[in-house]
Design an enzyme around this catalytic site. Structure first.
Site: not given
Length: 390
Positions: A71-72, A178, A198, A200, A236, A328
């Site tokens: 996501g970042t 989220q 994201s 995860h 890659t 974070c």
């Protein structure tokens, strides 16, 4: 008894995603840019995952999905990818409750001469669309407002905000990390040009995410190289974890109709029990809220002997995993900028906690955590306040 309730920080990788990753590592390990059979087998895996992720947000064109490291990177590609289209600084609008993956690159642009407007929010953390309309300028090139706030759970009026931006010919981006997989997203009707996801957060592997780029939207890539990912993200592709991301997206879409109402019921059950605890103040909107998200701040926190981190450590000793505000920021003892923007005091902002639910959460888990948290706070509460509350 161990109870994990930090699903907004990360989710356990689901077995189906692990299985496909093992299969790809064993049999489809080629470079997807290679023209031979080994490469084409890997390329097929990547394109299948691209379709699965596109389906999760009902994106009509799978080619609009650009795989990133998470996501970042997706957020940075959206912000910087638009900014680098211009040789001279322009104007950008964000909210005052953005994740640091938006706030920090925008702060860098500001250092480089860009004009930035940070929209204020109300006490629930919501942007007023009227404020966005008033903030737009002739040189505004991008609006970015987080879809579901990770720290306080508030969902923004994205459709209204996107329509306002588009009515002025301005691109609109949202960080949906989220929200994706927890609430339906339909890119055929949502007025959004760029959207970050994201893996995860939806029971896929860590280290992979995606940026949705609406057809016709131009970006300048962050990385120079081989031009993989439609010339927007060189390097890659990480084929095994992209495959895991795809499978996780497919399962999230299938399970959402039943899982989301279940999470809402558990969320409301936990809120009902925790709001009875003296000094524990709910944060964020109760109605416009992520289905799995519960957050509070402690009105008598002092930031030294008693803070959100203190509560996290105490619950950890009891085998319960939650977070102090946004994950974070959990290593830094400083007031939550999100809560400060919402009007909370510094002490209250230092006492922020976040409890987020997931696939494995049960009613028994919720009841146990509420009981333990009550006991912890009764033990930590200053003596003089105990007398006041009684």
């Amino acid at each position: 008894m161990q109870v994990y309730l930090d699903y907004s920080a990360t989710t356990p990788t689901r077995p189906e995603a692990i299985t496909i990753m093992q299969q790809v590592l064993t049999h489809q390990w080629g470079n997807p840019s290679s023209l031979h059979e080994w490469g084409q087998r890997a390329a097929t895996v990547v394109e299948n995952a691209r379709m699965q992720v596109a389906n999760l947000i009902n994106a009509p064109d799978p080619e609009s999905i650009i795989f990133t490291s998470g996501g970042t990177e997706a957020n940075n590609l959206a912000i910087m990818g638009v900014a680098r289209l211009y040789t001279k600084p322009q104007h950008m609008i964000i909210s005052s409750v953005e994740h640091s993956a938006i706030a920090e690159p925008v702060q860098l642009l500001e250092f480089w001469g860009w004009e930035v407007t940070r929209l204020k929010v109300d006490g629930y953390g919501r942007v007023n669309p009227i404020d966005l309309k008033a903030a737009l300028q002739d040189n505004t090139v991008l609006v970015s407002v987080i879809f579901g706030q990770s720290e306080v759970g508030t969902i923004q009026p994205i459709e209204d905000l996107g329509n306002i931006a588009h009515s002025h010919g301005v691109l609109f981006h949202t960080d949906a990390v989220q929200v994706a997989g927890r609430l339906p997203i339909d890119m055929t009707v949502l007025p959004v040009d760029l959207l970050s996801i994201s893996s995860h957060k939806i029971y896929g592997p860590q280290g992979v995410g995606a940026l949705y780029v609406r057809q016709g939207v131009d970006l300048v890539p962050l990385l120079g190289g081989g031009g993989q990912e439609k010339q927007l993200r060189s390097g890659t592709q990480a084929v095994p974890i992209i495959a895991g991301f795809g499978v996780a997206a497919q399962w999230a879409m299938q399970e959402m109709p039943k899982e989301t109402p279940r999470l809402i019921k558990l969320r409301d059950r936990l809120f009902a029990q925790l709001t009875e605890i003296p000094g524990l103040i709910p944060t964020g909107s109760r109605h416009n809220r992520l289905p799995h998200h519960v957050s509070f701040c402690l009105e008598y926190a002092d930031g030294e002997k008693l803070s959100g981190k203190t509560i996290v450590r105490q619950l950890n000793l009891a085998g319960i995993g939650i977070s102090a505000g946004a994950a974070c920021h959990s290593g830094k003892l400083s007031p939550s900028p999100i809560l400060l923007a919402m009007g909370y005091s510094e002490n209250a902002a230092l006492g922020a906690i976040r409890i987020t639910l997931g696939r494995d959460t049960t009613e028994a888990d919720v009841d146990w955590v509420a009981m333990v948290l009550r006991q912890v706070l009764e033990r930590l509460r200053p003596v003089e306040l105990i007398m006041n509350y009684h």
